[in-house]
Design a protein around this motif. Structure first.
Motif, mmCIF file in Angstrom:
data_model
loop_
_atom_site.group_PDB
_atom_site.id
_atom_site.type_symbol
_atom_site.label_atom_id
_atom_site.label_comp_id
_atom_site.label_asym_id
_atom_site.label_seq_id
_atom_site.Cartn_x
_atom_site.Cartn_y
_atom_site.Cartn_z
ATOM 1 N N VAL A 548 0.836 -1.203 0.000
ATOM 2 C CA VAL A 548 0.000 0.000 0.000
ATOM 3 C C VAL A 548 0.870 1.253 0.000
ATOM 4 C CG1 VAL A 548 -1.654 1.327 1.370
ATOM 5 C CG2 VAL A 548 -1.973 -1.123 1.078
ATOM 6 N N LYS A 549 1.928 1.233 0.809
ATOM 7 C CA LYS A 549 2.824 2.398 0.853
ATOM 8 C C LYS A 549 3.601 2.545 -0.444
ATOM 9 C CE LYS A 549 4.990 1.176 4.591
ATOM 10 N NZ LYS A 549 5.992 1.255 5.688
ATOM 11 N N ASP A 550 4.008 1.409 -1.036
ATOM 12 C CA ASP A 550 4.813 1.458 -2.266
ATOM 13 C C ASP A 550 4.040 2.056 -3.445
ATOM 14 O OD1 ASP A 550 6.908 0.367 -0.897
ATOM 15 O OD2 ASP A 550 6.572 -1.692 -1.612
ATOM 16 N N MET A 559 -6.104 0.322 9.240
ATOM 17 C CA MET A 559 -5.106 -0.654 8.796
ATOM 18 C C MET A 559 -3.993 -0.798 9.828
ATOM 19 S SD MET A 559 -2.957 -0.888 5.231
ATOM 20 C CE MET A 559 -4.427 -1.234 4.264
ATOM 21 N N PHE A 560 -3.532 0.350 10.387
ATOM 22 C CA PHE A 560 -2.502 0.274 11.423
ATOM 23 C C PHE A 560 -2.975 -0.563 12.614
ATOM 24 C CE2 PHE A 560 -0.554 4.040 9.362
ATOM 25 C CZ PHE A 560 0.768 3.623 9.356
ATOM 26 N N ALA A 576 4.763 -5.202 17.019
ATOM 27 C CA ALA A 576 3.562 -4.384 17.158
ATOM 28 C C ALA A 576 3.942 -2.951 17.463
ATOM 29 C CB ALA A 576 2.667 -4.952 18.259
ATOM 30 N N PHE A 577 4.978 -2.762 18.351
ATOM 31 C CA PHE A 577 5.415 -1.407 18.674
ATOM 32 C C PHE A 577 6.154 -0.761 17.505
ATOM 33 C CE2 PHE A 577 4.293 -2.200 23.055
ATOM 34 C CZ PHE A 577 3.931 -0.928 23.497
ATOM 35 N N MET A 578 6.780 -1.568 16.665
ATOM 36 C CA MET A 578 7.420 -1.010 15.468
ATOM 37 C C MET A 578 6.360 -0.423 14.528
ATOM 38 S SD MET A 578 10.335 -3.914 14.637
ATOM 39 C CE MET A 578 10.694 -3.173 13.047
ATOM 40 N N VAL A 579 5.226 -1.115 14.401
ATOM 41 C CA VAL A 579 4.122 -0.584 13.584
ATOM 42 C C VAL A 579 3.580 0.688 14.210
ATOM 43 C CG1 VAL A 579 1.816 -1.055 12.663
ATOM 44 C CG2 VAL A 579 3.526 -2.878 12.719
ATOM 45 N N LEU A 580 3.534 0.716 15.569
ATOM 46 C CA LEU A 580 3.072 1.915 16.261
ATOM 47 C C LEU A 580 3.995 3.098 15.972
ATOM 48 C CD1 LEU A 580 1.109 3.215 18.326
ATOM 49 C CD2 LEU A 580 2.702 2.487 20.127
ATOM 50 N N ASP A 581 5.305 2.854 15.943
ATOM 51 C CA ASP A 581 6.253 3.919 15.636
ATOM 52 C C ASP A 581 6.040 4.457 14.213
ATOM 53 O OD1 ASP A 581 7.381 3.689 18.130
ATOM 54 O OD2 ASP A 581 8.985 2.314 17.470
ATOM 55 N N VAL A 582 5.831 3.538 13.263
ATOM 56 C CA VAL A 582 5.565 3.964 11.881
ATOM 57 C C VAL A 582 4.280 4.792 11.819
ATOM 58 C CG1 VAL A 582 5.052 3.165 9.533
ATOM 59 C CG2 VAL A 582 6.760 1.968 10.911
ATOM 60 N N MET A 583 3.332 4.391 12.613
ATOM 61 C CA MET A 583 2.032 5.074 12.654
ATOM 62 C C MET A 583 2.200 6.522 13.127
ATOM 63 S SD MET A 583 -1.237 3.805 14.869
ATOM 64 C CE MET A 583 -2.698 4.826 15.121
ATOM 65 N N ILE A 588 -0.220 9.941 12.400
ATOM 66 C CA ILE A 588 -1.503 9.398 12.853
ATOM 67 C C ILE A 588 -1.390 9.085 14.339
ATOM 68 C CG2 ILE A 588 -3.188 7.533 12.599
ATOM 69 C CD1 ILE A 588 -2.299 7.263 9.709
ATOM 70 N N GLU A 589 -2.184 9.751 15.153
ATOM 71 C CA GLU A 589 -2.144 9.559 16.596
ATOM 72 C C GLU A 589 -2.885 8.285 16.998
ATOM 73 O OE1 GLU A 589 -0.596 11.182 19.052
ATOM 74 O OE2 GLU A 589 0.413 12.373 17.491
ATOM 75 N N PRO A 590 -2.329 7.519 17.925
ATOM 76 C CA PRO A 590 -3.031 6.313 18.399
ATOM 77 C C PRO A 590 -4.370 6.690 19.044
ATOM 78 C CG PRO A 590 -0.744 6.365 19.153
ATOM 79 C CD PRO A 590 -1.032 7.708 18.587
ATOM 80 N N ASP A 591 -5.352 5.869 18.845
ATOM 81 C CA ASP A 591 -6.644 6.115 19.480
ATOM 82 C C ASP A 591 -6.890 5.068 20.564
ATOM 83 O OD1 ASP A 591 -7.201 3.837 18.065
ATOM 84 O OD2 ASP A 591 -8.743 4.728 16.769
ATOM 85 N N ALA A 592 -8.096 5.078 21.130
ATOM 86 C CA ALA A 592 -8.419 4.159 22.216
ATOM 87 C C ALA A 592 -8.294 2.710 21.787
ATOM 88 C CB ALA A 592 -9.831 4.439 22.725
ATOM 89 N N ILE A 593 -8.641 2.429 20.498
ATOM 90 C CA ILE A 593 -8.540 1.044 20.016
ATOM 91 C C ILE A 593 -7.088 0.610 19.950
ATOM 92 C CG2 ILE A 593 -8.974 -0.454 18.034
ATOM 93 C CD1 ILE A 593 -11.463 1.212 17.450
ATOM 94 N N THR A 594 -6.197 1.527 19.546
ATOM 95 C CA THR A 594 -4.765 1.199 19.480
ATOM 96 C C THR A 594 -4.243 0.801 20.852
ATOM 97 O OG1 THR A 594 -4.617 2.983 17.830
ATOM 98 C CG2 THR A 594 -2.554 2.000 18.595
ATOM 99 N N TYR A 595 -4.507 1.682 21.839
ATOM 100 C CA TYR A 595 -4.027 1.393 23.194
ATOM 101 C C TYR A 595 -4.650 0.120 23.762
ATOM 102 C CZ TYR A 595 -1.526 5.824 23.657
ATOM 103 O OH TYR A 595 -0.629 6.858 23.513
ATOM 104 N N SER A 596 -5.955 -0.057 23.549
ATOM 105 C CA SER A 596 -6.638 -1.246 24.076
ATOM 106 C C SER A 596 -6.057 -2.513 23.484
ATOM 107 C CB SER A 596 -8.136 -1.170 23.780
ATOM 108 O OG SER A 596 -8.717 -0.061 24.417
#
Length: 625
Positions: A548-550, A559-560, A576-583, A588-596
Motif C-alpha cells: 500500500v505504501k509502495d 489498517m494500522f 507491534a510497537f514497530m508498527v506503532l512507531d511507523v504510525m 496518525i495519533e493512536p486512538d483508544a482502540i490502538t491502546y486497548s
C-alpha cells in the motif's frame, strides 16, 4: 404569463398571405418522407376494369384490409389504377374513409408506413387530374392529410395543406383547429402553437375546443415546461372565450409535474382540481400512484389507491402494476402479494411486467417455490413467460441452492422457445462457483461456448474469484490468461480477486495502474490485512501493508490497528510497537482502540507491568473507548 417566441411570422401575418405563400410540396418529391412511390406497371391489372366494378365496394373492401393489416402498397396502387381508368365517380366519403384508415394504420409486414402511403395516393390522384372521377377534397380530407403529415414528422407539409384548405374557401372546423395545433407542436417548441391558440385561431377561421387546448398542454409538458402549461391552464380556468379545463387537462399537467419531480405542485394541482369540481378519473389516479411508487412513497400511493376506490373509480391494470412494482422494488413482498391478489380478484389479468415484478419480489425473499407457482400459472392466464421471467426464477433457485430445480428450468427453456443468453449462463456459473462446485461451473461454461456465446468479464471474474478463494491459484491464473487471450479486458473485480489470492504479489497492482484501471481502495486492502491477521498470516499481511505504501497510498488508522492487533495475537509485541512507531511517524495519533489492543497484547503475553504503563499513558492522553 406564458413566454411566447416569434419563431415564425407565417401564421401571425394575414391568413390570405400565408395561404398563398405556403403550398404543400408533393410527398413524392420529398426524399425525407421516404414515401412509398407507385411501382412499375406490374401492379396494374392486365385487363381493364369490369363495367360492374363498384368504386364504393372496392374502397370499402380496401379499408377493411387496412384495418386487418393485410393491405400492401402494391394493392393500394392497383386499386388506384382501376380508379383512374373507370368512369364511375368515387364518393368522397369512401375515399376519405380509406385515407383515414391508412392514417391510423399500425405498421405491419404488409405496409410499414400507412400515413406516407396515404399522402402518396392523394398526391397521385389529384396530381394526375382524375377530374370528375374523384370528388373534390373536403375539410375532412385535409384534416386527414394534416394528421398524416404529423405522423411522418412533416409538420411543415401539414401546415401547407392547411393553407391549401384556406385557399379553397372551405370552412375549417374544430378538428382542423386541433390538427393545425398538433402540426405546430410537432415543429417544436410549442410557443408558436400557444400564440396561435390564444390569438390567431379566430382569424384563421378555426374554433378551438378542449381537445385543442389539451394538445398544447401535452406538448408543453412533454418538453418539461409544465410551468408554462400551468399558465395556459389558468387562462382556460378564467373562461374568457376558452373552454374550461377538463379532467384530461388536469391529468396531463399533473403527470407533467410528476415527471419533472415537482411532487408538491402535482399534489396541489390535484387538490385544486377537486375544488373546481372536476372529478379525477382512472388516468389521473394511476398517474399519481405511478409517480409515488417510483419515488418509493408507498404509504401515500396506498392512500390514493384507497381514495380512488372509495370515490367509485375502479383501479385498472396500470394502477395495480405500479403498486406491485413499487412494493417489489422495496422488497415488501407481503404487500406485493396483497396487491397481486386484489388485482386478480377484480378480474384483472396482470401483464408480463406485473408477473415478473411479483416473482422477483418473492425470489428476493427466498420464496422461489411460490414464485414457481406464479410462473406456472402465467401461461394459464394467457401470458407466456419471457426470458426475464426465466432469469428471475433461475436467480431465485440459484440463491437458494436449489440446483435441481435450477437446471430443470434451464433445460426447459429451449422447449419453450426461449434462447438462453450470456446473462442466463452467468447465473448458473455464479450459483455453482459460490458453493465451490467448480467442476459443474466449468461444465456450464463449456455448454455456454457450445451454444456460440462468449464469456464476458462477469463470467471470468466469477470463476477467478471462486478459484482464488479455494486456493486454486494456478487455475485462477489459467482463466485469467484465457480471458486476456479472448480479448476480454479485466476489470477492477478481477484484479482484486487475484490480489486477494496472491496477497504477497504486488505485480498485479502495478499492472492495474499501468493499464489505467483504478486501484483497490484502502478499505479493500484493510479487509485483506484483517483476513490474513485472523488466519495468523501476519507477515503476509505486513507485505500488503508495505505494498500500500509502495503504490503511493496512505494507510489509515484502521489498517494500522489491524496490523498491530495481528502482531499482538501472535505475541510479537516488539513488531507491534514497530508498527506503532511507523504510525506516529506518519502523523496518525493512536486512538483508544490502538491502546486497548496493545494493553490486551501485553496482558495475554503475561507482561502485566508493560500493560499498566501503557494503560496509564492512555489515560494521560485521554483516550477513552
Amino acid at each position: 404569463m406564458i413566454c411566447l417566441h416569434k419563431r415564425s411570422k407565417a401564421i401571425q401575418s394575414s391568413p390570405v398571405q400565408y395561404a398563398h405563400s405556403a403550398r404543400p410540396a408533393s410527398p413524392r418529391r420529398c426524399p425525407s418522407l421516404h414515401l412509398l412511390r407507385r411501382r412499375s406497371s406490374s401492379f396494374t391489372p392486365t385487363s381493364p376494369p369490369s363495367r360492374s366494378w363498384s368504386p364504393h365496394a372496392a374502397f370499402a373492401a380496401a379499408t377493411e384490409s387496412v384495418r386487418a393489416g393485410t393491405l400492401s402498397p402494391q394493392d393500394a396502387h392497383q386499386l388506384f389504377d382501376q380508379l383512374l381508368r373507370q368512369s364511375t365517380p368515387v364518393p368522397g366519403q369512401a375515399l376519405n374513409g380509406f385515407l383515414a384508415g391508412l392514417a391510423r394504420a399500425r405498421d405491419t409486414d404488409a405496409c410499414r408506413d400507412g400515413p406516407s402511403l396515404a399522402l402518396t395516393l392523394f398526391n397521385r390522384v389529384y396530381g394526375e387530374e382524375a377530374g370528375p372521377r374523384v370528388a373534390p377534397p373536403t375539410v375532412h380530407t385535409y384534416n386527414i392529410l394534416m394528421n398524416c403529415c404529423c405522423r411522418v414528422g412533416r409538420s411543415d407539409l401539414g401546415l401547407a395543406y392547411f393553407s391549401r384548405l384556406l385557399r379553397t374557401g372551405l370552412k375549417a372546423n374544430e378538428v382542423t383547429a386541433s390538427t393545425v395545433l398538433k402540426c405546430l407542436c410537432c415543429a417544436k417548441p410549442a410557443d408558436e402553437a400557444v400564440n396561435v391558440l390564444l390569438h390567431r385561431m379566430s382569424v384563421l377561421g378555426c374554433v378551438p375546443n378542449s381537445f385543442s387546448y389539451n394538445i398544447v398542454l401535452k406538448s408543453l409538458c412533454d418538453d418539461s415546461r409544465s410551468e408554462q402549461a400551468l399558465d395556459l391552464l389558468q387562462v382556460m380556468a378564467k373562461g374568457d372565450d376558452c373552454p374550461p379545463p377538463n379532467v384530461l387537462s388536469y391529468s396531463t399537467l399533473i403527470h407533467g409535474f410528476f415527471k419533472e419531480g415537482e411532487v408538491g405542485k402535482a399534489c396541489n394541482l390535484f387538490h385544486e382540481m377537486m375544488r373546481q369540481g372536476v372529478v379525477p378519473d382512472v388516468v389521473t389516479y394511476s398517474s399519481i400512484i405511478d409517480a409515488l411508487c417510483k419515488a418509493g412513497a408507498m404509504d401515500k400511493a396506498e392512500l390514493f389507491l384507497r381514495q380512488m376506490v372509495d370515490s367509485g373509480v375502479p383501479p385498472n391494470k396500470v394502477t395495480y402494476t405500479s403498486m406491485i412494482h413499487g412494493y417489489s422494488t422495496l422488497d415488501w413482498w407481503k404487500e406485493a402479494t396483497k396487491m397481486f391478489r386484489e388485482m386478480t380478484s377484480r378480474g384483472l389479468i396482470p401483464d408480463i411486467v406485473s408477473w415478473n415484478s411479483f416473482m422477483d419480489s418473492l425470489c428476493k425473499h427466498g420464496r422461489s417455490k411460490e414464485a414457481a407457482e406464479i410462473f406456472d400459472s402465467m401461461a394459464a392466464k394467457g401470458h407466456r413467460p419471457n426470458i426475464v421471467s426465466y432469469t428471475i426464477l433461475l436467480h431465485g433457485y440459484a440463491n437458494e441452492g436449489s440446483f435441481a430445480d435450477m437446471m430443470s428450468l434451464f433445460n426447459s427453456m429451449e422447449g419453450d422457445g426461449i434462447v438462453a443468453n450470456c446473462y442466463v449462463f452467468n447465473i448458473l456459473i455464479n450459483a455453482y462457483a459460490k458453493r465451490r462446485m467448480m467442476d459443474e461451473a466449468v461444465l456450464i461454461l463449456t455448454e455456454m461456448r457450445g451454444q456460440g456465446l462468449s464469456p464476458d468479464v462477469f463470467t471470468y471474474s466469477t470463476l477467478i474469484s471462486a478459484l482464488c478463494k479455494m486456493g486454486r491459484l494456478a487455475d485462477a491464473m489459467d482463466k485469467f490468461s484465457q480471458m486476456i487471450g479472448t480479448g476480454v479486458q479485466p476489470d477492477t473485480v478481477v484484479y482484486q480477486s487475484l490480489i486477494q489470492g496472491f496477497c504477497t504479489h504486488g505485480e498485479l497492482v502495478y499492472e492495474m495502474m499501468n493499464k489505467g484501471i483504478p486501484c483497490p481502495n484502502i478499505a479493500f486492502f484493510s479487509s485483506i490485512v484483517d483476513s490474513l491477521c485472523k488466519e495468523g498470516r501476519v507477515m503476509d499481511a505486513h507485505h500488503i501493508f508495505d505494498l500500500v505504501k509502495d503504490i503511493g497510498e496512505r494507510p489509515d488508522i484502521i489498517m494500522f490497528n489491524t496490523l498491530i492487533d495481528g502482531y499482538c495475537l501472535v505475541g510479537e509485541m516488539g513488531k507491534a510497537f514497530m508498527v506503532l512507531d511507523v504510525m506516529t511517524s506518519a502523523g496518525i495519533e493512536p486512538d483508544a482502540i490502538t491502546y486497548s489492543t496493545l494493553v490486551s497484547g501485553y496482558c495475554k503475553s503475561g507482561r502485566i507491568d508493560g500493560g499498566l504503563i501503557l494503560f496509564r499513558e492512555m489515560l494521560h492522553k485521554k483516550c477513552y473507548i
